[in-house]
Every structure is written in C-alpha cells, then in structure tokens.
Design a protein around this motif. Structure first.
Motif, short mmCIF file in Angstrom:
data_model
loop_
_atom_site.label_atom_id
_atom_site.label_comp_id
_atom_site.label_asym_id
_atom_site.label_seq_id
_atom_site.Cartn_x
_atom_site.Cartn_y
_atom_site.Cartn_z
N ILE A 20 0.86 -1.18 0.00
CA ILE A 20 0.00 0.00 0.00
C ILE A 20 0.90 1.23 0.00
O ILE A 20 1.73 1.38 0.90
CB ILE A 20 -0.86 0.08 1.29
CG1 ILE A 20 -1.27 -1.29 1.79
CG2 ILE A 20 -1.97 1.09 1.15
CD1 ILE A 20 -2.47 -1.90 1.26
N LYS A 21 0.71 2.07 -0.98
CA LYS A 21 1.47 3.32 -0.98
C LYS A 21 0.63 4.38 -0.29
O LYS A 21 -0.48 4.69 -0.73
CB LYS A 21 1.78 3.75 -2.41
CG LYS A 21 2.78 2.81 -3.04
CD LYS A 21 3.48 3.45 -4.21
CE LYS A 21 4.54 2.50 -4.73
NZ LYS A 21 5.80 3.12 -4.98
N LEU A 22 1.16 4.92 0.80
CA LEU A 22 0.45 6.00 1.52
C LEU A 22 1.00 7.31 0.98
O LEU A 22 2.18 7.63 1.14
CB LEU A 22 0.69 5.87 3.02
CG LEU A 22 0.21 4.56 3.65
CD1 LEU A 22 0.44 4.60 5.16
CD2 LEU A 22 -1.27 4.31 3.34
N SER A 23 0.13 8.07 0.35
CA SER A 23 0.56 9.18 -0.47
C SER A 23 0.08 10.52 0.09
O SER A 23 -1.01 10.60 0.66
CB SER A 23 -0.03 8.92 -1.85
OG SER A 23 0.58 9.71 -2.78
N PHE A 24 0.89 11.54 -0.10
CA PHE A 24 0.49 12.90 0.30
C PHE A 24 1.39 13.88 -0.45
O PHE A 24 2.26 13.46 -1.20
CB PHE A 24 0.63 13.08 1.82
CG PHE A 24 2.04 12.92 2.34
CD1 PHE A 24 2.59 11.65 2.48
CD2 PHE A 24 2.82 14.02 2.67
CE1 PHE A 24 3.90 11.48 2.94
CE2 PHE A 24 4.13 13.86 3.13
CZ PHE A 24 4.66 12.58 3.27
N CYS A 25 1.16 15.17 -0.28
CA CYS A 25 1.98 16.18 -0.96
C CYS A 25 2.68 17.07 0.05
O CYS A 25 2.10 17.40 1.09
CB CYS A 25 1.09 17.09 -1.81
SG CYS A 25 0.72 16.39 -3.40
N SER A 30 4.78 18.52 -4.41
CA SER A 30 5.45 17.29 -4.82
C SER A 30 4.83 16.12 -4.09
O SER A 30 4.68 16.16 -2.86
CB SER A 30 6.94 17.32 -4.48
OG SER A 30 7.56 18.33 -5.19
N GLN A 31 4.51 15.08 -4.85
CA GLN A 31 3.91 13.91 -4.22
C GLN A 31 4.98 13.12 -3.48
O GLN A 31 6.09 12.95 -3.97
CB GLN A 31 3.26 13.02 -5.29
CG GLN A 31 2.37 11.95 -4.66
CD GLN A 31 1.76 11.01 -5.69
OE1 GLN A 31 2.10 11.07 -6.87
NE2 GLN A 31 0.87 10.15 -5.25
N PHE A 68 1.65 12.20 11.57
CA PHE A 68 1.11 10.88 11.24
C PHE A 68 0.28 10.92 9.97
O PHE A 68 -0.47 11.87 9.75
CB PHE A 68 0.23 10.38 12.40
CG PHE A 68 1.03 9.98 13.60
CD1 PHE A 68 1.30 8.65 13.87
CD2 PHE A 68 1.55 10.96 14.46
CE1 PHE A 68 2.06 8.29 14.97
CE2 PHE A 68 2.30 10.60 15.56
CZ PHE A 68 2.57 9.26 15.83
N LEU A 69 0.41 9.86 9.17
CA LEU A 69 -0.40 9.73 7.96
C LEU A 69 -1.59 8.84 8.26
O LEU A 69 -1.41 7.70 8.70
CB LEU A 69 0.43 9.10 6.84
CG LEU A 69 1.67 9.86 6.39
CD1 LEU A 69 2.48 9.02 5.40
CD2 LEU A 69 1.27 11.20 5.76
N ARG A 90 -2.79 2.49 -3.95
CA ARG A 90 -2.45 3.81 -3.43
C ARG A 90 -3.62 4.40 -2.65
O ARG A 90 -4.77 4.29 -3.06
CB ARG A 90 -2.11 4.71 -4.64
CG ARG A 90 -1.47 6.05 -4.38
CD ARG A 90 -2.43 7.18 -3.97
NE ARG A 90 -3.82 7.04 -4.31
CZ ARG A 90 -4.38 7.47 -5.43
NH1 ARG A 90 -3.69 8.08 -6.34
NH2 ARG A 90 -5.70 7.31 -5.63
N LEU A 91 -3.29 4.98 -1.51
CA LEU A 91 -4.30 5.72 -0.74
C LEU A 91 -3.75 7.11 -0.43
O LEU A 91 -2.60 7.23 0.03
CB LEU A 91 -4.61 5.01 0.58
CG LEU A 91 -5.47 3.75 0.52
CD1 LEU A 91 -5.26 2.91 1.78
CD2 LEU A 91 -6.95 4.13 0.40
N PHE A 92 -4.52 8.15 -0.68
CA PHE A 92 -4.11 9.48 -0.22
C PHE A 92 -4.35 9.57 1.29
O PHE A 92 -5.26 8.92 1.82
CB PHE A 92 -4.90 10.58 -0.93
CG PHE A 92 -4.38 10.84 -2.32
CD1 PHE A 92 -3.11 11.36 -2.51
CD2 PHE A 92 -5.16 10.55 -3.43
CE1 PHE A 92 -2.62 11.60 -3.80
CE2 PHE A 92 -4.69 10.78 -4.72
CZ PHE A 92 -3.42 11.30 -4.90
#
Ligand code: ADP
Ligand code: MG
Ligand code: MG
Ligand code: MG
Ligand code: MG
Length: 437
Positions: A20-25, A30-31, A68-69, A90-92
């Motif tokens: 699982i890719k935990l994604s944010f900017c 930039s991601q 924390f994400l 992927r989850l934002f």
C-alpha cells in the motif's frame, strides 16, 4: 467511515494486494509516499503511520517533527502499472499531529476548509483541470534531454504526432484508477500534449491531478520518454498550463448558467473576487521562476481581465451551457500545489460573493495584438516570482487562508529560490534543476 475501511480491507484481501502506498503532498505540491505491507493497513487506519516531518521541505521543525499519515479510505486506487500478483494500491492520506488533530499545513486540510466554507454558504464547487505536458527523449544514460519526442503541432495526427500511444495508455490507466478521461490531443509545442479528465468536487479534482501527473510520468517512462510539467521548458515554444475550470452549484443549480439570471450575478461576484485577489495568490498558482516565462505568450494570460470570447484573457467563459457552464482560470501552471491553489481560488471567489463585488466590463481585445495605448490602463499579473511573493507577503487575504507557519515557510523557501536564480551565473543550471519537475 468504518464501513468504508472494512471495504478497503476486504478489497486488499480479495485482490491479492501486497503493498500500500500511503501518499500525500509537501507544501510545494510534490507527491511523497511511504509503502506499507497490507498486514500493516489496519494499524495505519487506527493509529496512523508516523513520519519525520522535519525532513520534508516546508512542514515542521526538528523540535516538533512527528506527524502521522491517516489513509483516506475513499481514495483507494490500484496502480495499474505495477505487478498483477502481489498488487500495489495507493491511498491518499490526511496528515495529523500525535494528538490526532489535523496538521494545519496539510494541503488536503486547507482545501477541505475552503470546501466547507463554500458549503456553509450553500455552494458546492466543481473543478475540472486541463493539464498540459511535454514528452522529451532520454539520453543513453536514461536522463532527460531537451529533445522533444516529436515536432507535431496543435491537433496533429500520426505519424507527425508520436504521442498518441502514450496518450492512449495514459487514458486507459486513468480509467483503471477511477478517473474518467474526456479528451486528449497533441498541443501546440513540439512533443507537447494535453489530456482532460472529467470535473469533480474540488478535493477529488486535486487528488486526481496528483494521480494524473504520476500516471503521465510512469507511462512516459515505460515508453523510454521523460514527461515534464515545467511551465516553460522550451523558451520560444508554447508553455504548459493548468487551466482551472470552476462552477458552483446551489440547490443543484449551476450558478454559472447565464440563462438563470437571478443566480448568474453571484457567479459574476465570484469571478470578481478572483480578479481582485489574483495578484496576491499568483505566487501559489505560478510557483517557479520559470512560470513567469510562460505568462503573456502563446495563449497564456498576462493581464487581469476576463472575456467570453478569446483565449488571451485571464478568465474565459466558455460557450458551454447548463451543467457545463463554467469559468476557466487560465493562469495556473502544473507545478502548483493543487490543494493550496484550489483553496486560494475558492476563497477568493467566495470573498467576492460575500462582499458583493461587481464584475468589471469584459475586455474584448485580442491582448496579444492590442496597442500600447489600449493596454496602458489594464492591470497585469506579477511578471516575476519576486513580485508575486511580495504581493503574497502584503496580503491579508492570503493570511486569512493559509496558516502562518505554512505561509512563512513557503515564502522563505521561494525567496531563496528566487535569489539563487537571480545570482546564478548560469541560469540554465537552475532551469535544469527545475526541468525535472
Ligand atoms: P478547453 O475548451 O478550454 O480546451 P476542455 O474541453 O479541454 O476545454 O476542458 C474542459 C474541462 O472543464 C474538462 O475537464 C471538463 O470536465 C471540465 N468541466 C466541464 N463542465 C464543468 C463544470 N460545470 N465545472 C467545472 N468543470 C467543468
Ligand atoms: Mg482543453
Ligand atoms: Mg491546451
Ligand atoms: Mg485547449
Ligand atoms: Mg482550456
């Protein structure tokens, strides 16, 4: 919410999801991501996954570095270009403090606040971004060159247009990730392309744009190409813009629909608000020193004007009717942080509504062909990053939307970027760095 979380957990089991890719900017758009195994996902939903926020530009200081994400379960997407077995999704994420309060500098949080403000005033905002990009060849070491993938122009066909297979694969990947592609074409510049996807609520539009950019980069890479979102990669060719199409719905009615006279006046105030604040928010919509080479050329605006008729204006009102009625803001470029950009645009428009601002008369000149006499009283956008930053610093409006720490970090960092650019003996070196955007 917990039902959706259970659905996501079931989905990962049923679809052989391994990672699982935990994604944010970061605040510059930039991601970033951290990869966890599917066994860790329940913990991520419950307690969040910690990270060192002092290591990311513009987030926290070393003294207070833990953030924390928390994955947003509504944003689940399979990454179609990753393996079929042991899949990757992927989850934002929303970013929170250790006490689970939202981190003020999180772009998604800033945008959610703007959306709530619109909702509280009775409006639902819809956004459809149009994103342009260049495809460049790689050299023998796999690094990007400035050699465009083709020398075709606007709407050209193969074999001049060598981007059609890349665009088709991007559209297929968009579809697989739950984003509806609408149209794609070769743009004016050599190797330049545009792909448009369906408008949505503002938060999804920003998430989708981030997803779109990573799809484009990945598919291009698979074709042995480099995709660049830099606003002006080739100085004498068309720049890459991010037109932002916006509409507002009140009780299910699109107030940008001109046929409905009573509400169209409110849409006009919304546009007046954007025109009133545009110079203060330009540093966020056009964030690079390179951004300012684009404005004023090849259909990119320079003056603070609007019109229904032509594409030299900052705001264009397309001829589309009914639910497709909208305004198009033409200055932003693809290197902006879309969460922060959309939040500022929405707030600017709402400010116009609150203060019942009147829209100026349309400017029906072709601004590229107009004479000095015709242009001399028309206000223009900041012409370089330093002037744009200065406007942002002086703006009470920007202070009312962005938290003080985020604003300070953004401005300090961008000030340094401008200084580095100003004093660089070889500006190309700085440009090259930005080129990897
Ligand atoms: P252009 O004529 O500027 O090239 P495009 O057709 O390429 O326009 O793109 C228009 C964009 O506007 C698409 O992303 C589309 O989904 C979006 N759009 C359509 N209707 C609305 C609306 N009501 N609100 C916001 N965006 C919309
Ligand atoms: Mg378009
Ligand atoms: Mg275009
Ligand atoms: Mg177009
Ligand atoms: Mg457009």
């Amino acid at each position: 919410m917990s039902n959706i979380i259970n659905d996501v957990l079931d989905f990962t089991k049923e679809n052989d999801v391994k990672f699982i890719k935990l994604s944010f900017c970061d605040i510059f758009g930039s991601q970033k991501n951290i990869c966890i195994t599917s066994e860790e996902l329940p913990r991520a939903f419950k307690h969040g996954i910690s990270f060192d926020a002092s290591a990311l530009k513009g987030f926290m200081n070393v003294e207070e570095s833990d953030l924390f994400l928390f994955p947003d379960p509504t944003t689940l997407s399979i990454l179609p270009w990753r393996p079929e077995q042991g899949r990757v999704v992927r989850l934002f994420c929303d970013i929170k403090h250790p006490d689970k309060t939202p981190f003020e500098g999180d772009g998604r949080h800033i945008l959610k606040k703007a959306i709530k403000k619109a909702n509280d005033m009775g409006y639902v905002c819809k956004i459809g971004p149009e994103c342009e990009f260049y495809l460049f060849e790689l050299n023998e070491k796999g690094y990007p060159t400035k050699i465009p993938h083709d020398f075709a122009g606007y709407f050209d066909l193969g074999p001049f247009d060598r981007g059609e297979n890349v665009r088709r694969e991007i559209c297929v990947a968009l579809d697989e990730m739950g984003i509806i592609p609408e149209s794609s074409h070769h743009e004016q510049g050599p190797g330049q392309n545009e792909i448009d996807f369906k408008y949505s609520n503002a938060l999804d539009a920003a998430d989708n744009l981030i997803t779109f950019k990573s799809i484009v980069k990945s598919v291009a890479n698979r074709h042995g190409l480099f995709a660049s979102f830099m606003p002006k990669p080739i100085l004498d060719k068309s720049g890459s813009g991010l037109h932002v199409n916006i509409s507002l719905f009140k009780n299910g009615i699109n107030i940008f629909d001109k046929e409905i006279k009573e509400s169209y006046g409110i849409a006009q105030s919304f546009m007046a608000g954007i025109l009133a604040h545009i110079d203060e928010i330009t540093a966020f919509l056009n964030p690079l020193t390179n951004s300012y080479y684009r404005l004023g050329y090849f259909e990119a605006p320079k003056y603070i004007t609007w019109s229904c008729q032509n594409r030299s204006q900052l705001i264009r009102i397309p001829a589309a009717k009914g639910i497709y009625s909208r305004m198009e803001l033409r200055s932003p470029d693809p290197c902006c942080n879309p969460y922060i950009a959309f939040a500022l645009i929405i707030n600017a428009g709402l400010d116009g509504i609150k203060n019942n601002l009147k829209l100026t008369n349309p400017c029906n000149l072709n601004l590229y062909a107009a004479s000095f006499e015709e242009l001399k009283d028309i206000a223009s956008l900041p012409t370089n990053l330093r002037d744009a930053l200065q406007k942002a610093k002086e703006s009470n409006f920007v202070k009312s939307v962005l938290p003080p720490n985020t604003l300070k970090k953004y401005i300090d960092y961008k000030d340094q970027e401008f200084e580095a650019y100003l004093y660089a003996s070889n500006k190309e070196t700085i440009e090259e760095k930005l080129y990897f955007q």
